[in-house]
Structures are given as structure tokens and as C-alpha cells.
Design a protein around this motif. Sequence first.
Motif, PDB file in Angstrom:
ATOM      1  N   MET A   1       0.851  -1.202   0.000  1.00  0.00           N
ATOM      2  CA  MET A   1       0.000   0.000   0.000  1.00  0.00           C
ATOM      3  C   MET A   1       0.883   1.247   0.000  1.00  0.00           C
ATOM      4  SD  MET A   1      -2.919   1.216   2.755  1.00  0.00           S
ATOM      5  CE  MET A   1      -1.785   1.239   4.144  1.00  0.00           C
ATOM      6  N   LYS A   2       0.670   2.091  -1.006  1.00  0.00           N
ATOM      7  CA  LYS A   2       1.512   3.277  -1.149  1.00  0.00           C
ATOM      8  C   LYS A   2       0.606   4.499  -1.061  1.00  0.00           C
ATOM      9  CE  LYS A   2       5.706   3.554  -3.913  1.00  0.00           C
ATOM     10  NZ  LYS A   2       6.265   3.161  -5.203  1.00  0.00           N
ATOM     11  N   LYS A   3       0.564   5.099   0.108  1.00  0.00           N
ATOM     12  CA  LYS A   3      -0.339   6.216   0.295  1.00  0.00           C
ATOM     13  C   LYS A   3       0.365   7.365   1.007  1.00  0.00           C
ATOM     14  CE  LYS A   3      -4.670   3.617   0.525  1.00  0.00           C
ATOM     15  NZ  LYS A   3      -5.359   4.268  -0.595  1.00  0.00           N
ATOM     16  N   LEU A   4      -0.135   8.548   0.749  1.00  0.00           N
ATOM     17  CA  LEU A   4       0.372   9.747   1.411  1.00  0.00           C
ATOM     18  C   LEU A   4      -0.431   9.947   2.699  1.00  0.00           C
ATOM     19  CD1 LEU A   4       2.273  12.242   0.942  1.00  0.00           C
ATOM     20  CD2 LEU A   4       0.267  13.358  -0.062  1.00  0.00           C
ATOM     21  N   ILE A   5      -0.121   9.109   3.697  1.00  0.00           N
ATOM     22  CA  ILE A   5      -0.846   9.165   4.966  1.00  0.00           C
ATOM     23  C   ILE A   5       0.142   8.990   6.111  1.00  0.00           C
ATOM     24  CG2 ILE A   5      -2.962   8.234   3.965  1.00  0.00           C
ATOM     25  CD1 ILE A   5      -2.277   5.532   5.272  1.00  0.00           C
TER      26      ILE A   5
ATOM     27  N   ASP B   1      -0.625   7.565  10.264  1.00  0.00           N
ATOM     28  CA  ASP B   1      -1.272   6.368  10.797  1.00  0.00           C
ATOM     29  C   ASP B   1      -2.645   6.201  10.132  1.00  0.00           C
ATOM     30  OD1 ASP B   1      -2.723   4.524  12.409  1.00  0.00           O
ATOM     31  OD2 ASP B   1      -1.394   4.965  14.093  1.00  0.00           O
ATOM     32  N   PRO B   2      -2.944   5.004   9.599  1.00  0.00           N
ATOM     33  CA  PRO B   2      -4.239   4.822   8.933  1.00  0.00           C
ATOM     34  C   PRO B   2      -5.430   5.263   9.781  1.00  0.00           C
ATOM     35  CG  PRO B   2      -2.856   2.924   8.489  1.00  0.00           C
ATOM     36  CD  PRO B   2      -2.097   3.789   9.473  1.00  0.00           C
ATOM     37  N   LYS B   3      -5.334   5.132  11.085  1.00  0.00           N
ATOM     38  CA  LYS B   3      -6.490   5.511  11.914  1.00  0.00           C
ATOM     39  C   LYS B   3      -6.679   7.029  11.994  1.00  0.00           C
ATOM     40  CE  LYS B   3      -4.301   5.329  16.527  1.00  0.00           C
ATOM     41  NZ  LYS B   3      -3.667   6.644  16.303  1.00  0.00           N
ATOM     42  N   ASP B   4      -5.665   7.792  11.572  1.00  0.00           N
ATOM     43  CA  ASP B   4      -5.771   9.252  11.630  1.00  0.00           C
ATOM     44  C   ASP B   4      -6.160   9.879  10.297  1.00  0.00           C
ATOM     45  OD1 ASP B   4      -4.980   9.192  14.315  1.00  0.00           O
ATOM     46  OD2 ASP B   4      -2.847   9.276  13.783  1.00  0.00           O
ATOM     47  N   VAL B   5      -6.382   9.059   9.283  1.00  0.00           N
ATOM     48  CA  VAL B   5      -6.614   9.599   7.937  1.00  0.00           C
ATOM     49  C   VAL B   5      -7.757  10.610   7.919  1.00  0.00           C
ATOM     50  CG1 VAL B   5      -7.516   8.975   5.652  1.00  0.00           C
ATOM     51  CG2 VAL B   5      -5.557   7.746   6.595  1.00  0.00           C
ATOM     52  N   VAL B   6      -8.900  10.238   8.465  1.00  0.00           N
ATOM     53  CA  VAL B   6     -10.056  11.136   8.361  1.00  0.00           C
ATOM     54  C   VAL B   6      -9.881  12.408   9.201  1.00  0.00           C
ATOM     55  CG1 VAL B   6     -12.549  11.369   8.721  1.00  0.00           C
ATOM     56  CG2 VAL B   6     -11.617   9.310   7.627  1.00  0.00           C
ATOM     57  N   PRO B   7      -9.559  12.309  10.480  1.00  0.00           N
ATOM     58  CA  PRO B   7      -9.398  13.566  11.227  1.00  0.00           C
ATOM     59  C   PRO B   7      -8.269  14.458  10.695  1.00  0.00           C
ATOM     60  CG  PRO B   7      -8.864  11.650  12.608  1.00  0.00           C
ATOM     61  CD  PRO B   7      -9.510  11.131  11.372  1.00  0.00           C
TER      62      PRO B   7
ATOM     63  N   PRO C   1     -15.656   6.908   8.906  1.00  0.00           N
ATOM     64  CA  PRO C   1     -14.367   6.308   8.542  1.00  0.00           C
ATOM     65  C   PRO C   1     -14.395   5.953   7.042  1.00  0.00           C
ATOM     66  CG  PRO C   1     -15.292   5.283  10.519  1.00  0.00           C
ATOM     67  CD  PRO C   1     -16.371   6.150   9.942  1.00  0.00           C
ATOM     68  N   VAL C   2     -13.232   5.646   6.482  1.00  0.00           N
ATOM     69  CA  VAL C   2     -13.189   5.368   5.046  1.00  0.00           C
ATOM     70  C   VAL C   2     -14.122   4.205   4.687  1.00  0.00           C
ATOM     71  CG1 VAL C   2     -11.735   4.603   3.127  1.00  0.00           C
ATOM     72  CG2 VAL C   2     -10.875   6.306   4.743  1.00  0.00           C
ATOM     73  N   PHE C   3     -15.027   4.462   3.760  1.00  0.00           N
ATOM     74  CA  PHE C   3     -16.000   3.485   3.240  1.00  0.00           C
ATOM     75  C   PHE C   3     -16.885   2.895   4.355  1.00  0.00           C
ATOM     76  CE2 PHE C   3     -13.555   2.158  -0.909  1.00  0.00           C
ATOM     77  CZ  PHE C   3     -13.591   3.468  -1.331  1.00  0.00           C
ATOM     78  N   THR C   4     -17.094   3.656   5.433  1.00  0.00           N
ATOM     79  CA  THR C   4     -17.890   3.170   6.556  1.00  0.00           C
ATOM     80  C   THR C   4     -18.837   4.275   7.006  1.00  0.00           C
ATOM     81  OG1 THR C   4     -16.042   1.786   7.278  1.00  0.00           O
ATOM     82  CG2 THR C   4     -17.759   2.222   8.906  1.00  0.00           C
ATOM     83  N   SER C   5     -20.084   3.936   7.223  1.00  0.00           N
ATOM     84  CA  SER C   5     -21.071   4.942   7.593  1.00  0.00           C
ATOM     85  C   SER C   5     -20.710   5.646   8.891  1.00  0.00           C
ATOM     86  CB  SER C   5     -22.437   4.276   7.781  1.00  0.00           C
ATOM     87  OG  SER C   5     -22.884   3.759   6.570  1.00  0.00           O
TER      88      SER C   5
ATOM     89  N   PRO D   1      -7.224   2.471   3.590  1.00  0.00           N
ATOM     90  CA  PRO D   1      -5.984   2.576   4.379  1.00  0.00           C
ATOM     91  C   PRO D   1      -5.887   1.558   5.520  1.00  0.00           C
ATOM     92  CG  PRO D   1      -6.823   4.765   3.912  1.00  0.00           C
ATOM     93  CD  PRO D   1      -7.851   3.790   3.392  1.00  0.00           C
ATOM     94  N   HIS D   2      -6.956   1.411   6.306  1.00  0.00           N
ATOM     95  CA  HIS D   2      -6.832   0.509   7.459  1.00  0.00           C
ATOM     96  C   HIS D   2      -6.909  -0.962   7.044  1.00  0.00           C
ATOM     97  CE1 HIS D   2     -11.233   1.561   7.430  1.00  0.00           C
ATOM     98  NE2 HIS D   2     -11.319   0.263   7.477  1.00  0.00           N
ATOM     99  N   ALA D   3      -7.313  -1.236   5.811  1.00  0.00           N
ATOM    100  CA  ALA D   3      -7.321  -2.624   5.321  1.00  0.00           C
ATOM    101  C   ALA D   3      -5.934  -2.982   4.768  1.00  0.00           C
ATOM    102  CB  ALA D   3      -8.379  -2.812   4.249  1.00  0.00           C
ATOM    103  N   GLY D   4      -5.344  -2.050   4.037  1.00  0.00           N
ATOM    104  CA  GLY D   4      -3.984  -2.268   3.551  1.00  0.00           C
ATOM    105  C   GLY D   4      -3.879  -3.102   2.288  1.00  0.00           C
ATOM    106  N   GLU D   5      -5.003  -3.666   1.858  1.00  0.00           N
ATOM    107  CA  GLU D   5      -5.020  -4.494   0.644  1.00  0.00           C
ATOM    108  C   GLU D   5      -6.098  -3.954  -0.295  1.00  0.00           C
ATOM    109  OE1 GLU D   5      -3.129  -7.165  -0.006  1.00  0.00           O
ATOM    110  OE2 GLU D   5      -2.064  -6.976   1.914  1.00  0.00           O
ATOM    111  N   PRO D   6      -5.934  -4.132  -1.618  1.00  0.00           N
ATOM    112  CA  PRO D   6      -6.967  -3.676  -2.553  1.00  0.00           C
ATOM    113  C   PRO D   6      -8.338  -4.297  -2.227  1.00  0.00           C
ATOM    114  CG  PRO D   6      -4.978  -4.268  -3.751  1.00  0.00           C
ATOM    115  CD  PRO D   6      -4.758  -4.681  -2.316  1.00  0.00           C
TER     116      PRO D   6
END
Lengths: 333, 333
Positions: free
Chosen positions: A1-5, A7-13, A77-81, A198-203
Motif C-alpha cells: 500500500m503506497k499512500k500519502l498518509i 497512521d491509517p487511523k488518523d486519515v479522516v481527522p 471512517p473510510v468506506f464506513t457509515s 488505508p486501514h485494510a492495507g489491501e486492494p
Amino acid sequence: MKKLINDPKDVVPESVTGFVAAHGDLVRAEFDPIFIVRADAPVAGKVAIVSGGGSGHEPLHAGFVGYGMLDGAVPGPVFTSPTPDPILAATKAVDGGAGVLHIVKNYTGDVLNFETAADLAAAEGIEVRSVITDDDVAVKDSLYTAGRRGVAGTVLVEKIAGAAAQRGDDLDAVTAVATKVNAQVRTMGVALTACTVPHAGEPSFDIADDEIEIGIGIHGEPGRERIKLEPADSIVDRIIEPILDDLPFKSGDDVLLLINGMGGTPLIELYIAYKHAAEVIEERGMHITRSLVGNFTTSLEMQGFSLSVLKLDDELTELWDAPVQTAALRWGR
Amino acid sequence: MKKLINDPKDVVPESVTGFVAAHGDLVRAEFDPIFIVRADAPVAGKVAIVSGGGSGHEPLHAGFVGYGMLDGAVPGPVFTSPTPDPILAATKAVDGGAGVLHIVKNYTGDVLNFETAADLAAAEGIEVRSVITDDDVAVKDSLYTAGRRGVAGTVLVEKIAGAAAQRGDDLDAVTAVATKVNAQVRTMGVALTACTVPHAGEPSFDIADDEIEIGIGIHGEPGRERIKLEPADSIVDRIIEPILDDLPFKSGDDVLLLINGMGGTPLIELYIAYKHAAEVIEERGMHITRSLVGNFTTSLEMQGFSLSVLKLDDELTELWDAPVQTAALRWGR
């Protein structure tokens, strides 16, 4: 996973923090629970509009908060209501005494949580209505949805209902116009690649190097079929026919054509899709009187696009043209 | 190669056809040779501005043609300079009698071909000036460039010079303000992934699944170093320091912060980069008074971003805020 982030848990805030820092003239945010509102919310006497849903579809919805569009947005959260809590908090924060409309994409979690929040808001004396968007013609019932999914047409619902609220329409009227736009817009999408939460880490799904998914959902839910990559014009043909046949649109109609990028598709390609879609629509005797091309309802870094056609009339055109001032859509004023 | 295209050789003309079909209220195009101009060009008595360069960086430059910004844009083949022919044709098409400014990113082919076109235009009695943008602090001399490369800061030059021309400044004054913006803006970029030129069919460079390129050029030219993927904040630190040290910016300065997506990076990530960049800038005692976040100078589907900081003053701020009406930047009016 190649992302500009970080910690995955902090992505949204963290992203919301950056968003309000960049657009402090338009919006402000609360973080516990997390939601975004117009900088001048609540606007006394105006119907307020709140939308929301899982993150990862930016600029949807926070990018549409501002004058003439949404009063509040609730990013889950990402893709979560989002849970009912922030939805309720946003509803209360934007209520200007004229009632609140919830615009909700048709995903089971979103529908349930907005419904709960609406009930709680009603118990506190706020009049709330809901419009569920379900513009995706690709499939009926899906991974997270009963019925059709709500996708990029939601942006058109939000813009036009937002303009109605801004000009002073009452809650019944704003609800009616949002319902009408949803009834008159149809969408279908295509994925060239998957995306990675992000928090899944896989496609989210596997797709071969020479395959595309016709009718993809905005979370990577399965579409109608998996086919070999084709020229852009053939792909457009595959998704525009079900759209035009569904409503049905007819010769002489004025329409708005939206080519929506899924996040990872370059603009140069979106305009190639626009070209052929416009040709097909004009061949059918319809007139494209308004257009929108760009990334509006994305699926993280997914390569692909969706095509939406909205049947216009004088009222919808006037509301579409009305001034809007948000991070992602801005004109007039 | 997985792209939403038809024949690779048709990518640019098909995309331009879609672009002008979608934005016919703002622009029109010629196709032999190919260039885009304001719908109302030439504007009599106004200094005209033309930019251009290889395609694949959309919305640069055609997305910035319209009221208050560019009068004309000349798209070459993907990542390849346009020849003097279309540059000359665009220059003649937009000339309103007050002279024409060429804004040219510093790539050898672009500089040479714009220079030739300027000479030919001069021979036909059109007064032409040129401003070469070279805002990239990453490297000096590169694959296609002598000196520093012209990258995303070019958008700021085009917006501000465009506003000066729109309010009626003469050719000397418009040239001076464009020169000033270029002198006061610094940029550096990072690539997470490569991109693929359609007619090449293979990625422009190889990069491992756990590596990023610091100081990437907008055609994938080498930057300063190849490192392992890091958290977003660390990446931002690596590119913002050379930017802030270069000018140098100082405590008390007002600045514009641009976070520019390379095409394949989702907006949710760009705002994470914005957050930390803003923190670093504020820690240095500078004030971010204007912001821009999104895909403005892209490299096809490359994942990555660049960060630009422009030192503002009252004049530049006023010109930045002035109304603009283009496909990719629009506010006011």
C-alpha cells in the motif's frame, strides 16, 4: 500500500483538519464527534441540508459545504457509515429553525444511521426530512445496499436542493426538488483498477491487468460484468445505453452530462469519455445544456469513471446555475 | 497499460474535442494546428496571454483559459512540446492589439518553440514578451531542462498575470507581475508511482513498491533522491524545507500554499499533506492567507503531489482574488 498518509487511523481527522485549514473562509469543523458545517452556520430561517457517509469519496461531501449547497457534512471512517451521533450533532449545528433535509446515498448503514439521527433530532424538536439517492442503474441490491446504490448523481441533488434552500424555499419545497433530481438522474460507473482502504492495507478487490469492471460501485462493489479492456468509446457505449434506456430519456430533452472521475483517472481521459458520451446523447436527439467534468464522487485512488445524465427543465437549470461557493464547486457571487 | 483512451495517437485531439464540448461557454478550439482560446478572443485592447506545453498535465493549460486568466493554450503531444506553428496561430488568434505575453515552463523544447513563434509573430507586427517559469527547487538542470524546471507554480503565475491583463494593465505591467510571481514562488514534488505516456505504453520510470522519488519532475524526470516510503508528515518535511530555505521566506510573510495533486492521488491525501505543511509554515511565523488544493499541474495518472509556496503582498493578493472564469479555476463574477 503506497499512500500519502500517517497512521491509517488518523486519515479522516487529519484530512478534515487540513480541509478546514485550507477553506476556513467557507467551513469549520467539530472533531468530537466529527462533522463539517458552513462557516456561517446556522443560517437563521433557511432550510439546512446535511449529507454524509463513509470517507474516501472526496470531495463528496465536505467539499460541497458552503453557500448554495450543503450546510453540513458528516464523514465516517473510510468506506464506513458515520454513526448517528455526529449526524445528530451536525443536524443540530445547522438547524436555523426552518427544518433540516438529510440527503443520504442508498447504503444500508447510511440509511439506518441517518434515520436514527433524524428520529433523535425530531425528539429535540427539529423537523427533519430525508431524501435517499439511488441513481446507479448498474445493479439492484448490492454488497451494502438494498435496491439501487446512490452514487455520483448525489452531487447534482445536493447542488440543486442547496440552491433551492439558499433562495428561501421551505422544507417541503426543498425536499420535493431533491426528490425530483434523484428521480431524473441516472448513473453508471466503470473501474479500471481497484482501490485500497488505508486501514485494510489491501486492494478492495482483485482485477487483472487487462480487465475492467462494468457497473462498479463506489466502494468497489461488484458491477454487472468483468470484461477485457476496450477502447474508451466502447466502454462509454456500454454504460450510457443502460442509463439512457432506464429513465427513459427522449429526443428533445435537455440534459446535464456529468463525467465523474473515480480519483485516479487523469482529466485528459475524462474528456475523451465526455466527447463520445456527448456524441451519443446528441445522436439520440437530446441537448446537453449543462456539463460537469472532474473528480466529484471518488473511490480513493481507483482508476475509472462514472457517467451521469440528469434530465433538466427550466427550474432545475435555474437552480443549477445559481451561485455556489464551496471548496469543490464554485461559481457566481 | 490501462487507460481510458481510444487510439493513443488520438488522445490529445479527442480530449480537446471533449474539453471544448463541455466548456463551450468559456472556450473554443482550432484543430489544424491545435490550440484553445477564450470564447470571446481576441479581446480588443487587452493584453493577451498564451501558455502551452506538452499534454498530460491537465487541467494545465487549457483548463485555465477564460476570463481573468489565459487567452490561449497550446497543447503539444503528451509530454512533448508543441511546435512553433500552433503557438504562432494561437498568438495571432488572441492578439487584441495590446501585445501578447507567453508564459512558458522552463523546458528546452518549450522555450525554443515559443521563442521561434514569438519571432514569427513579431515579424507579423505583434508585440510578444515571454516569461519563463522555473519554480522547481528540486534540481538544477534535468532531463529536458537547463536550469530549474517550471512546474505547478506556473498556475499561480497564470492566474495573477491573467488578472492583471483583465483589469487593463499594459504589456510591460503584465510581464512585470508575471516575472514577480515566478520570482516569489517555489515548488517541490514527490512521486509515489510512475505514469505511462499513451504512445509509449510503458511507465516512464521504474519505482519499487516501497519507494518514492523526492523532487520528481512533472514528466517523471529524476529528482533528488529515491527513498523508502515514509509517513506523509515526513515527506512534507523533506520537500517544504528546501522550498522555505530557497527564497528565503521569513517570519511575518503572507503566503499562498498550493498542494497540487499529480493526477492519481486522492484528495483525502492531499489535505493530509496540507495539514502538516500549514503547521510547518505557521511554526516559521508565516501566515497562510490564501490556499489552493487539488489537481492543477498533473503528470497523467502519477500518484504524488507537489507543494508550492508563493510570497504574497497586497497587489498579488488582490490579483489572486480577482474574478476568474475557467474550466478549472472559477470564482467571483
